[in-house]
Design an enzyme around this catalytic site. Sequence first.
Site, PDB file in Angstrom:
ATOM      1  N   ASP A 227     -43.338  37.022 -70.919  1.00 41.26           N
ATOM      2  CA  ASP A 227     -44.134  36.542 -70.117  1.00 41.26           C
ATOM      3  C   ASP A 227     -45.522  36.498 -70.629  1.00 41.26           C
ATOM      4  O   ASP A 227     -45.856  35.412 -70.611  1.00 41.26           O
ATOM      5  CB  ASP A 227     -43.914  37.208 -68.912  1.00 41.26           C
ATOM      6  CG  ASP A 227     -42.907  36.690 -67.788  1.00 41.26           C
ATOM      7  OD1 ASP A 227     -42.639  35.442 -68.030  1.00 41.26           O
ATOM      8  OD2 ASP A 227     -42.628  37.484 -66.539  1.00 41.26           O
ATOM      9  N   LYS A 249     -47.729  33.170 -68.494  1.00 40.65           N
ATOM     10  CA  LYS A 249     -48.627  34.210 -68.322  1.00 40.65           C
ATOM     11  C   LYS A 249     -48.574  34.541 -66.741  1.00 40.65           C
ATOM     12  O   LYS A 249     -47.879  34.212 -65.964  1.00 40.65           O
ATOM     13  CB  LYS A 249     -49.934  33.403 -68.618  1.00 40.65           C
ATOM     14  CG  LYS A 249     -50.078  32.585 -69.961  1.00 40.65           C
ATOM     15  CD  LYS A 249     -51.558  32.611 -70.295  1.00 40.65           C
ATOM     16  CE  LYS A 249     -51.670  32.072 -71.645  1.00 40.65           C
ATOM     17  NZ  LYS A 249     -52.117  30.788 -71.685  1.00 40.65           N
ATOM     18  N   MET A 360     -50.317  41.042 -56.413  1.00 44.21           N
ATOM     19  CA  MET A 360     -51.051  39.486 -56.662  1.00 44.21           C
ATOM     20  C   MET A 360     -51.879  39.327 -55.300  1.00 44.21           C
ATOM     21  O   MET A 360     -51.795  38.227 -54.883  1.00 44.21           O
ATOM     22  CB  MET A 360     -49.876  38.498 -56.746  1.00 44.21           C
ATOM     23  CG  MET A 360     -49.012  38.584 -58.025  1.00 44.21           C
ATOM     24  SD  MET A 360     -47.702  37.549 -57.851  1.00 44.21           S
ATOM     25  CE  MET A 360     -46.421  38.404 -56.907  1.00 44.21           C
TER      26      MET A 360
HETATM   27  N1  SAH Z   1     -42.440  42.818 -61.759  1.00 46.77           N
HETATM   28  C1  SAH Z   1     -43.841  43.205 -61.888  1.00 46.77           C
HETATM   29  C2  SAH Z   1     -44.733  42.673 -60.892  1.00 46.77           C
HETATM   30  C3  SAH Z   1     -45.047  41.131 -61.370  1.00 46.77           C
HETATM   31  S1  SAH Z   1     -46.114  40.174 -60.331  1.00 46.77           S
HETATM   32  C4  SAH Z   1     -43.728  44.505 -61.568  1.00 46.77           C
HETATM   33  O1  SAH Z   1     -42.740  45.050 -61.068  1.00 46.77           O
HETATM   34  O2  SAH Z   1     -44.695  45.257 -61.801  1.00 46.77           O
HETATM   35  C5  SAH Z   1     -47.629  40.571 -61.006  1.00 46.77           C
HETATM   36  C6  SAH Z   1     -48.525  41.344 -60.175  1.00 46.77           C
HETATM   37  O3  SAH Z   1     -48.101  42.726 -60.513  1.00 46.77           O
HETATM   38  C7  SAH Z   1     -49.936  41.484 -60.475  1.00 46.77           C
HETATM   39  O4  SAH Z   1     -50.612  40.377 -59.821  1.00 46.77           O
HETATM   40  C8  SAH Z   1     -50.336  42.804 -60.204  1.00 46.77           C
HETATM   41  O5  SAH Z   1     -50.725  42.748 -58.666  1.00 46.77           O
HETATM   42  C9  SAH Z   1     -49.138  43.631 -60.139  1.00 46.77           C
HETATM   43  N2  SAH Z   1     -49.430  44.273 -61.566  1.00 46.77           N
HETATM   44  C10 SAH Z   1     -48.713  44.372 -62.717  1.00 46.77           C
HETATM   45  N3  SAH Z   1     -48.847  44.907 -63.528  1.00 46.77           N
HETATM   46  C11 SAH Z   1     -49.695  45.933 -63.072  1.00 46.77           C
HETATM   47  C12 SAH Z   1     -50.678  46.929 -63.551  1.00 46.77           C
HETATM   48  N4  SAH Z   1     -50.303  47.441 -64.747  1.00 46.77           N
HETATM   49  N5  SAH Z   1     -51.650  47.425 -62.636  1.00 46.77           N
HETATM   50  C13 SAH Z   1     -52.103  46.948 -61.286  1.00 46.77           C
HETATM   51  N6  SAH Z   1     -51.185  46.028 -60.972  1.00 46.77           N
HETATM   52  C14 SAH Z   1     -50.247  45.288 -61.755  1.00 46.77           C
END
Ligand code: SAH
Length: 441
Positions: A227, A249, A360
């Site tokens: 992604d 992205k 998000m």
């Molecule tokens: N599948 C992913 C989430 C995807 S949605 C999971 O399980 O984590 C994308 C959102 O996830 C971002 O907008 C943010 O809010 C959060 N996110 C993903 N990685 C992150 C990280 N390392 N630190 C903080 N928030 C994160």
Amino acid sequence: MLHFPVFLDLQGRVALVLGTGEVAERKADLLRQAGATIRFAERFAPELLEGCAIAIGADAEPAELHALAAACRARGIPVNVVDRPALCTALMPSIIDRAPVTVAVSTGGAAPVLARQLRQRIEAVLPAGLGRVAAMAERCKAAVRQRLPDLAARRRFLDAALSGPAADLAMAGREAEADAALAAALAGADAAPPGVVHLVGAGPGAGDLLTLRALRLLGEADVIVHDRLGTEEVLELARRDAERILVGKSGADHCLRQEEINALLVRLAREGKRVVRLKGGDPLIFGRGGEEAEALAAAGIACEIVPGVTAALACAAGAGIPLTHREAARAVTFVTGHRREGGVDVAGLARPDQTLAIYMGIAMLPAIRDGLVADGLDPATPAAVIERGGTGRQRVLRGTLQEVTEQAPGWVEGGPALLLVGAAVGRGPAGGSAAGAPLAA
Ligand code: SAH
């Protein structure tokens, strides 16, 4: 990468060892094991380098060592001067010898002791008979190539064969039986098995928060469909020659539409490839893993889902924030800050005894706060914004819901960020600060 590792073929070649003593002997021994003829000298003279493939400087006068290093550099001959990194163009790694398998460990001269410790750990996990497995692979190379001309099919076969019964027999020194077992497996090998897609959670982006299963699959994949940038550290752990396809992205900026990604996965699998669909965090949490799994099932393609550490868990652990707490929260809700059709909907989420992990949501903080407060949540409820949680570049902003809503827009650096809200967010080792002045760390 500080230094580029290569393996030198020294069979029948000359290695110069300048200096005497125990260290010089040890280096000479290693070079001899690799088939080199040793030319010893106590004093340096340029003609000593005639026909040399490598030169080692050990216990000799500093002036001699400098002359050696300069002459080697000028002629492009790799030179190693013991304990003098500035004079070296080649480093001697710590070596694990399972010929023809060789593992070399270097810390770039920073910590030879660490390299030695690593060597010991690797020695412990590499079976003594590993070299025989490699030798078996070498013996059957031509037959495998002939039977399975397709590279992906060949790799699949060898992946299974080199960790199966034939490998066990080879390891035990039963070469003839090993070769027979391998030949039998080869005869039955399916030249074009149907492909498979693994939906793999990459975790928050730190390599060591990957699961062992994900690591194995990344090592076996023919194609990795991933992604976002931000998973580089994880991609580093993947097979070097696996094809990589970036399809999207983070956030709303998608390179490929979801239907196009689904179609791509189906096509790659139908080509017989082993596909890893790598997703940040967990594939089933705001990752559309469910939609991709449905599309694959509809196309009759095998799909395995491998969980990953989702952002809420990585952020909570990284910031020392409990998600549940016997005195503060008996539920956790993972919720997205934006709806598919736009806008924010937090109705029904303002409960005093739960922690909200809002994905998000950073761009919509004021609307989220307003919704929660309208629903009855106290704006003084502890909250935290965690950016790049669980990675080496994690940042944490703590405060009340009101405070982080006001401060976060000027504080975030643009990395993925998560909002945690609830009484439990004020607990844990760094708790307490939530009630007082906000603390950014
Ligand atoms: N599948 C992913 C989430 C995807 S949605 C999971 O399980 O984590 C994308 C959102 O996830 C971002 O907008 C943010 O809010 C959060 N996110 C993903 N990685 C992150 C990280 N390392 N630190 C903080 N928030 C994160």
